[in-house]
Motif scaffolding. Structure first.
Motif, short mmCIF file in Angstrom:
data_model
loop_
_atom_site.label_atom_id
_atom_site.label_comp_id
_atom_site.label_asym_id
_atom_site.label_seq_id
_atom_site.Cartn_x
_atom_site.Cartn_y
_atom_site.Cartn_z
N ARG A 41 0.82 -1.23 0.00
CA ARG A 41 0.00 0.00 0.00
C ARG A 41 0.85 1.27 0.00
O ARG A 41 0.41 2.31 0.49
N LYS B 180 -12.80 -0.88 -7.96
CA LYS B 180 -11.91 0.17 -7.48
C LYS B 180 -11.79 1.31 -8.49
O LYS B 180 -11.23 2.36 -8.18
N THR C 279 -15.48 -5.71 -0.07
CA THR C 279 -14.21 -5.00 -0.21
C THR C 279 -14.39 -3.51 -0.01
O THR C 279 -13.63 -2.87 0.73
N ASP C 280 -15.38 -2.91 -0.66
CA ASP C 280 -15.65 -1.47 -0.49
C ASP C 280 -17.11 -1.25 -0.85
O ASP C 280 -17.46 -1.01 -2.00
N PHE C 281 -17.98 -1.33 0.16
CA PHE C 281 -19.41 -1.27 -0.09
C PHE C 281 -19.83 0.06 -0.72
O PHE C 281 -20.61 0.09 -1.66
N ASP C 282 -19.28 1.17 -0.21
CA ASP C 282 -19.67 2.48 -0.72
C ASP C 282 -19.28 2.64 -2.18
O ASP C 282 -20.06 3.18 -2.99
N ALA C 283 -18.05 2.21 -2.54
CA ALA C 283 -17.61 2.31 -3.93
C ALA C 283 -18.48 1.43 -4.82
O ALA C 283 -18.87 1.84 -5.93
N ALA C 284 -18.81 0.21 -4.34
CA ALA C 284 -19.65 -0.69 -5.13
C ALA C 284 -21.04 -0.09 -5.34
O ALA C 284 -21.61 -0.19 -6.43
N HIS D 73 -27.28 -5.31 2.05
CA HIS D 73 -26.86 -5.26 0.65
C HIS D 73 -28.06 -5.35 -0.28
O HIS D 73 -28.17 -4.61 -1.25
#
Length: 613
Positions: free
Chosen positions: A215, A442, A475-480, A508
């Motif tokens: 990272r 992403k 992995t990234d709920f908001d981005a999805a 979800h």
């Protein structure tokens, strides 16, 4: 080009800034002047050789991309008259490319800095080059003094030789150490490691540890290179502490480090390395920011894994690659056979890049069938790679490589583009469904990229169903959510794939714009033998209906599966019972010639009779 004449230089340090963009010149000029330097500004490099001589320039900042005379042409020209030690050149480029940097360094650049320029880093690098220049000029003066002293004052020879040796030692130290962290560089590492290996004995062995930061790139992207550089300095200090008692730490470049650790038994070494990995769990406080990174380690042991520096460093890197593949923030030891697997994987990755670039990977289509009527309502797109020497490469082999290397986005768009072109004119306008990798969520531009493909091919978004796995949501709920809402607003349908095997929650299903739940094949395959599987399928079907969602079963391989699913209220199914995935040309032929309404025999590919979106 004529001879360049240099007159007596002034005392102040003078810097030449060559950039065709006025804003860049002005910013760099003002900042350097505030730092106490005299600055000469030029909009092009047409007369750079004359400018260096006439303006008594000590250091050059040279833009790489200029219309009238390019940076590399100017660099080659000035190096005919001015050497690297006495007239250092720092290249400024917006192209952070290995090829560009290699070309610049080969042509005689002393250093480089990427645009947009970080002014603090610029000043630090300028100071490094000016210090090196000062050391070189000091050496010139000492050599000149020695020549005169031999003739005039033999008695002072010893003192002056000592001065020369001290200056040379300072220059050598600068050549053997990393300018940012002060750690030994790759050249020095090789010398020291060979020294350690020359003294190996039965009681003392050597571990060569490749250290790669996890990272690190997001730190640079989020906080800027100043914070990234400060982080590297902090980590250099941490690694120096690890090797302070005995051992050696070096920086190879970027976020890559090497440790050389003598050891007598493996147990204390394992504890030492595990503690090092764990130490990265504590965030670093940097310039007002709290920064978290991890470290992945690859270890090669001498003499077991090799007796020379090159072999050990290469095998430590192979072990590092293995550790990254297992999840990062961990360590792995080199094992026999790793070399071969790495080479095979590298070859396959290279072939994959070529295959994607040349459009070799093709879409195949598996029918989605209405269980009650046998009608084909659509097709799922599945990627197939016909390799010229390996034959058909399994998707579970090349898809993970595409995800790890960042090729998955290009691969997905390429396959979708071909699928849209093939399916556009199919009778009945059947829907096509496409599985999106969790890695792709992403990319905030994913919806625009998919829509661009549909626009190019004139394929209606309403005929596209996007399948997303539960892993992408975790992995990234908001981005999805942002990506899925955008796709839904464009008119595409959204399906939750492999439902029941991952981490989905009612949240979800409530907050995301799903149209369909897809029952995982593992539940379908166990329906005939397991009441638990049958109950799970019944529950998923009931849940979907209560939420107003469609439901599709995957892995329908027998007539018994199809009948049981229909009895439980499942609407759609796909699997070998209805047909394997086939090329678009085969689908087009079937759609054009099949007019029968009779169901296909069990286990045989189903010919589409009535297709509706």
């Amino acid at each position: 080009m004529g001879e360049v004449t240099v007159s007596d230089p002034p005392c102040a340090v003078r810097i030449l800034v060559v950039d065709d963009e006025a804003a860049n010149r002005d910013v760099l000029g003002r900042r350097l002047e505030r730092a106490g330097y005299e600055v000469v500004l030029r909009a092009d490099a047409l007369t750079i050789e004359h400018d260096i001589a006439s303006e008594h320039i000590d250091l050059v900042f040279l833009d790489w991309m200029m219309p009238l005379r390019s940076g590399i042409d100017a660099l080659v020209g000035l190096r005919r008259h001015f050497d690297m030690g006495r007239t250092p050149v720092i290249i400024a480029t917006a192209a952070d490319s290995d090829d560009v940097l290699a070309a610049a360094l080969s042509a005689g650049a002393n250093d480089y800095i990427t645009k947009p320029v970080n002014l603090r880093v610029l000043l630090a690098r300028a100071k490094v080059q000016l210090d090196r220049r000062a050391a070189m000029l000091e050496l010139d003066a000492i050599r000149s003094g020695l020549e005169q002293a031999v003739l005039e004052r033999t008695r002072d020879l010893t003192v002056e030789i000592a001065e020369r040796e001290a200056a040379e030692e300072r220059a050598r130290a600068m050549a053997l150490h990393d300018a940012l962290t002060g750690l030994p560089n790759r050249r020095h590492l090789g010398e020291v490691l060979e020294g350690y290996l020359a003294n190996l004995d039965a009681a003392m062995r050597i571990a060569v540890v490749a250290v790669d930061l996890d990272r690190f790139k997001p730190v640079n992207d989020l906080y800027g290179h100043a914070v990234g550089d400060e982080l590297l300095v902090k980590i250099a200090g941490l690694l120096t502490e690890v090797t302070s008692a005995e051992g050696f730490a070096a920086r190879l470049g970027g976020d890559e480090f090497i440790l050389v650790l003598p050891y007598e038994s493996e147990e204390p070494l394992m504890g030492r390395l595990s503690s090092l990995v764990a130490s990265f769990e504590t965030p670093f406080q940097l310039l007002g920011h709290q920064v978290s990174v991890g470290a992945t380690l690859g270890v090669a042991m001498a003499p077991t894994d090799g007796r020379d520096a090159e072999t050990l460093m290469r095998r430590a890197d192979v072990a590092l690659y293995r550790a990254k593949g297992e999840g990062r923030s961990r360590l792995a030891f080199f094992e026999a056979g790793m070399d071969k697997r790495v080479h095979e994987r590298a070859a396959l990755e290279n072939d994959l890049r070529i295959a994607i670039r040349n459009g070799v990977i093709e879409p195949h289509f598996q029918p989605l069938v209405q269980l009650g009527t046998g009608d084909v309502l659509g097709y799922e797109i599945l990627a197939r790679w016909p390799h010229p020497t390996r034959g058909l490469v399994p998707p579970d082999l090349f898809i993970p490589i595409a995800e790890e290397t960042g090729l998955i986005g290009e691969l997905t768009l390429s396959v979708l583009r071909r699928a849209c072109r093939e399916a556009l004119a199919w009778p009945g306008a059947p829907r096509i469904s496409l599985n999106i990798s969790p890695v792709q969520f992403k990319d905030p531009a994913l919806p625009q990229k998919l829509l661009q493909v549909l626009t190019e091919t004139r394929f209606p978004p309403q005929r596209v169903e996007i399948e997303v796995t539960e892993t992408a949501l975790v992995t990234d709920f908001d981005a999805a959510r942002i990506v899925l809402m955008s796709l839904k607003n464009q008119g595409m349908h959204i399906a939750l794939d492999d439902f029941g095997t991952g981490y989905s929650s009612l949240r979800h299903l409530r907050e995301l714009p799903f149209d369909v739940l897809k029952i995982d094949r593992s539940f379908v395959s166990g329906m005939n033998d397991s009441e638990e599987s049958r109950s799970l399928v019944r529950t998923i079907v009931a849940l979907a209906k209560n939420l107003g969602l469609g439901v599709t079963a995957e892995g329908v391989e027998t007539a018994e599966h199809a009948a049981a699913l229909q009895a439980l209220g499942c609407e759609l199914g796909q699997g070998y019972h209805f047909g394997r995935a086939v090329a678009g040309a085969d689908i087009a032929g079937r759609l054009g010639h099949n007019t029968s309404n009779a169901p296909a025999p069990p286990g045989q590919p189903l010919l589409a009779r009535k297709c509706s979106a």
